[in-house]
Design an enzyme around this catalytic site. Sequence first.
Site, PDB file in Angstrom:
ATOM      1  N   GLU A  59     -25.398  48.107  28.703  1.00 46.42           N
ATOM      2  CA  GLU A  59     -26.388  49.141  29.088  1.00 46.42           C
ATOM      3  C   GLU A  59     -25.882  50.539  28.780  1.00 46.42           C
ATOM      4  O   GLU A  59     -26.143  51.491  29.517  1.00 46.42           O
ATOM      5  CB  GLU A  59     -26.763  49.041  30.577  1.00 46.42           C
ATOM      6  CG  GLU A  59     -27.690  47.909  30.930  1.00 46.42           C
ATOM      7  CD  GLU A  59     -28.930  47.832  30.049  1.00 46.42           C
ATOM      8  OE1 GLU A  59     -29.362  48.869  29.515  1.00 46.42           O
ATOM      9  OE2 GLU A  59     -29.462  46.722  29.879  1.00 46.42           O
TER      10      GLU A  59
HETATM   11  C1  LIG Z   1     -21.674  39.995  27.985  1.00 41.93           C
HETATM   12  C2  LIG Z   1     -22.503  40.944  27.194  1.00 41.93           C
HETATM   13  C3  LIG Z   1     -23.874  40.987  27.388  1.00 41.93           C
HETATM   14  C4  LIG Z   1     -24.653  41.849  26.618  1.00 41.93           C
HETATM   15  N1  LIG Z   1     -26.020  41.822  26.748  1.00 41.93           N
HETATM   16  C5  LIG Z   1     -26.784  42.514  25.857  1.00 41.93           C
HETATM   17  C6  LIG Z   1     -28.199  42.342  25.820  1.00 41.93           C
HETATM   18  O1  LIG Z   1     -28.778  41.604  26.601  1.00 41.93           O
HETATM   19  N2  LIG Z   1     -28.900  43.017  24.859  1.00 41.93           N
HETATM   20  C7  LIG Z   1     -28.294  43.841  23.955  1.00 41.93           C
HETATM   21  O2  LIG Z   1     -28.982  44.402  23.124  1.00 41.93           O
HETATM   22  N3  LIG Z   1     -26.948  44.041  23.976  1.00 41.93           N
HETATM   23  C8  LIG Z   1     -26.191  43.393  24.902  1.00 41.93           C
HETATM   24  N4  LIG Z   1     -24.814  43.553  24.912  1.00 41.93           N
HETATM   25  C9  LIG Z   1     -24.218  44.492  23.987  1.00 41.93           C
HETATM   26  C10 LIG Z   1     -23.685  45.736  24.679  1.00 41.93           C
HETATM   27  O3  LIG Z   1     -24.752  46.556  25.085  1.00 41.93           O
HETATM   28  C11 LIG Z   1     -22.725  46.429  23.704  1.00 41.93           C
HETATM   29  O4  LIG Z   1     -21.542  45.641  23.700  1.00 41.93           O
HETATM   30  C12 LIG Z   1     -22.440  47.851  24.070  1.00 41.93           C
HETATM   31  O5  LIG Z   1     -23.577  48.642  23.852  1.00 41.93           O
HETATM   32  C13 LIG Z   1     -21.282  48.441  23.281  1.00 41.93           C
HETATM   33  O6  LIG Z   1     -21.423  48.211  21.919  1.00 41.93           O
HETATM   34  P1  LIG Z   1     -20.226  47.546  21.097  1.00 41.93           P
HETATM   35  O7  LIG Z   1     -19.793  46.331  21.822  1.00 41.93           O
HETATM   36  O8  LIG Z   1     -20.648  47.403  19.686  1.00 41.93           O
HETATM   37  O9  LIG Z   1     -19.055  48.581  21.204  1.00 41.93           O
HETATM   38  P2  LIG Z   1     -18.845  49.859  20.254  1.00 41.93           P
HETATM   39  O10 LIG Z   1     -20.112  50.623  20.166  1.00 41.93           O
HETATM   40  O11 LIG Z   1     -18.165  49.441  19.015  1.00 41.93           O
HETATM   41  O12 LIG Z   1     -17.852  50.709  21.144  1.00 41.93           O
HETATM   42  C14 LIG Z   1     -16.445  50.446  21.208  1.00 41.93           C
HETATM   43  C15 LIG Z   1     -15.781  51.614  21.959  1.00 41.93           C
HETATM   44  O13 LIG Z   1     -16.001  52.829  21.243  1.00 41.93           O
HETATM   45  C16 LIG Z   1     -16.677  53.774  22.055  1.00 41.93           C
HETATM   46  N5  LIG Z   1     -17.634  54.513  21.235  1.00 41.93           N
HETATM   47  C17 LIG Z   1     -18.573  54.012  20.410  1.00 41.93           C
HETATM   48  N6  LIG Z   1     -19.264  55.009  19.834  1.00 41.93           N
HETATM   49  C18 LIG Z   1     -18.767  56.164  20.306  1.00 41.93           C
HETATM   50  C19 LIG Z   1     -19.066  57.534  20.118  1.00 41.93           C
HETATM   51  N7  LIG Z   1     -20.044  57.933  19.316  1.00 41.93           N
HETATM   52  N8  LIG Z   1     -18.327  58.446  20.788  1.00 41.93           N
HETATM   53  C20 LIG Z   1     -17.345  58.064  21.612  1.00 41.93           C
HETATM   54  N9  LIG Z   1     -17.009  56.787  21.842  1.00 41.93           N
HETATM   55  C21 LIG Z   1     -17.710  55.843  21.198  1.00 41.93           C
HETATM   56  C22 LIG Z   1     -17.375  52.974  23.139  1.00 41.93           C
HETATM   57  O14 LIG Z   1     -17.605  53.752  24.309  1.00 41.93           O
HETATM   58  C23 LIG Z   1     -16.384  51.840  23.352  1.00 41.93           C
HETATM   59  O15 LIG Z   1     -15.368  52.247  24.220  1.00 41.93           O
HETATM   60  C24 LIG Z   1     -24.034  42.718  25.692  1.00 41.93           C
HETATM   61  C25 LIG Z   1     -22.637  42.692  25.524  1.00 41.93           C
HETATM   62  C26 LIG Z   1     -21.889  41.806  26.237  1.00 41.93           C
HETATM   63  C27 LIG Z   1     -20.400  41.759  25.986  1.00 41.93           C
END
Ligand SMILES: Cc1cc2nc3c(=O)[nH]c(=O)nc-3n(C[C@H](O)[C@H](O)[C@H](O)COP(=O)(O)OP(=O)(O)OC[C@H]3O[C@@H](n4cnc5c(N)ncnc54)[C@H](O)[C@@H]3O)c2cc1C
Length: 608
Positions: free
Chosen positions: A445
């Site tokens: 979220e």
């Molecule tokens: C168990 C689980 C359930 C989930 N359920 C859903 C769901 O129902 N629907 C759905 O759509 N998604 C879902 N997700 C996805 C979840 O919303 C994402 O994992 C989350 O938005 C983070 O994206 P990412 O994992 O690609 O991390 P990334 O975006 O790659 O981020 C990695 C790190 O980099 C940081 N970061 C990234 N961009 C920036 C920036 N511009 N500036 C500073 N820091 C940054 C982040 O804060 C984080 O610390 C789920 C994930 C999990 C693990």
Amino acid sequence: MSQQNYYKANLRDLSFLLFEQFKLDEIIGKPPYANWGKDEVLAVIEEAYGWVQKYLGPINASGDEQGCKLENGQVKTPAGFREAWKALFEAGWRTLAIEEKHGGQAGPFTLAMMVEEFMCGSCTSFNMYPALTQGAADVILAFGTPEQQATYVQKMLDGTWAGTMCLTEPQAGSDVGSATTTARRRADGTYEIKGTKIFISGGDQDMTDNIVHMVLARTPDAPAGTRGLSLFIVPKRRPDGSPNDVAVAGIEHKMGIKASATAQLVFGDSGGCIGELVGTTEQKGMSQMFHLMNYARIGVGIQGLALASSAYLNALDYARDRKQGSSIMHWKDATAPRVPIIEHADVRRMLLDMKAKVEGIRALAVKLTMHIDRANALEHAGDKAQAEYHHGQVDLLVPLLKSYGSDQAFLICATAIQVYGGAGFLSDWPVEQYCRDSKIFSIYEGTNHIQAMDLVGRKLMQRGGANVQQFTRDVGAFVAANKDHATFKDGVAVLAQAMEALTSTGGKFMLWFGGGKIEMVPAVANRFLEMMAETTIGWLLLEQAVIAEAAAGKLPADHPDRAFYLGKRHAALYFAHNVLPGVLAKAQVIAREDRSVLDIPAAAFAPS
Ligand SMILES: Cc1cc2nc3c(=O)[nH]c(=O)nc-3n(C[C@H](O)[C@H](O)[C@H](O)COP(=O)(O)OP(=O)(O)OC[C@H]3O[C@@H](n4cnc5c(N)ncnc54)[C@H](O)[C@@H]3O)c2cc1C
């Protein structure tokens, strides 16, 4: 397979918040909450607590042990989940705050969120499925055409069908605007959907025969970024019952919430995935999602609160029972009686830290949800101007609840493990599962950094800064009224200093934004969010303590509520003297404008 149910909640704290601190009685008994009185609200809380103890508590540890399985492209949920789903919708818990015209009970949102605390806390994994279903139904209710509402919403609210939210793609996590799933308009007005979504909670399960996926996708000529995204209803089975081209490519193996299926979904691999645009206008997807996200983020804050609260209450019971060592007052006497570990100052420190934070985060949650209910009541009465104030405070508090509630949940669960000692590290007790389950709350979220940037980049300046000014005035009014309070004046003085530190740090952000130092903002945004959350919680705990002291004074010496009220006093004083000074320290850290995180070259972290 463990059927042990460890779930615990503090019902007395809920009634205190509702009727002593936030005065729900001022808005119930009249429209839009005309069907509700104090007795009904308290009865629902008792009943819902009993219900989760029967249906959800017993499937929490076993669900964690079994996890979900993918067999022939179909997800199997753990034992007991199908029965719980059926019982949940028969009982009507999901529609407490839904309007009567949609089959709901038209209750206050605050009450629904208290029930949500029980649902999340007793079995986080299970509750993911109905909570996301409700979120998906809410979006269709808010933005769908009358036909879409008629086709989907009722079936989702009564549990016939489930729902999901599909934003994330392999290259589009925090950067949602990089989504490449496509939607091509067909001659009949529907859309052909093609793409892959990952990490989709409840992406498949065996509790309903249909799942309504809400999918963010891009139409062919749409601009890049979030502006170009549209939202589509993509059911697993079309309303006529025919299968849609939605395949489950896999499910994830996770640290926690193992019984919540996190699926990779492939839409349109065979060219036959049909979706409907939500509403009638393309490229509104992100704003439609934002409507849902405010509620989903509140829900995540509640998830954190729920697990932290049960972790604290379990650790408390254990500490009252486990005997180890003697009192420090008899440290020279090897034969001195062994005492329960709750007698040791360091264990008490951990317990009071957990208590103050759990009750403080719950107060923050209820402050927020009561703003929603008061806004609703005022709008019903035609007072849009006053409702605007409450909406503004909701916008401001949502990132605090989501972020602080989730970060602290993990830390509180870890502290609970520490209270247990070695036993806490074992799966015989619930706290290690709570700790694993709670880690995801700071990630999904919108990661907590995204929340912090939302606060400093958007919320501080919303309505020309009026929301923050009103917040500052509200805290200031409490300080002015209580600065000479016989018991709490020292705590109130620290609160006033914390508020000053918060205001001056907020001013610094404005200078950075305007004066070419914008790169400093993300480097300290999380710390600022913490400062604001802690100041808010310090304020609300002191407010509780003032109310509690006045109420205790009217009780006979042997009344059981006396201990409850005394707990409020100590929690507030602990927070004011042990956590609020940290707000001042964080302000000093930010004021140093240290650039080390910006200046260190990537290669200097360690050889790659
Ligand atoms: C168990 C689980 C359930 C989930 N359920 C859903 C769901 O129902 N629907 C759905 O759509 N998604 C879902 N997700 C996805 C979840 O919303 C994402 O994992 C989350 O938005 C983070 O994206 P990412 O994992 O690609 O991390 P990334 O975006 O790659 O981020 C990695 C790190 O980099 C940081 N970061 C990234 N961009 C920036 C920036 N511009 N500036 C500073 N820091 C940054 C982040 O804060 C984080 O610390 C789920 C994930 C999990 C693990």
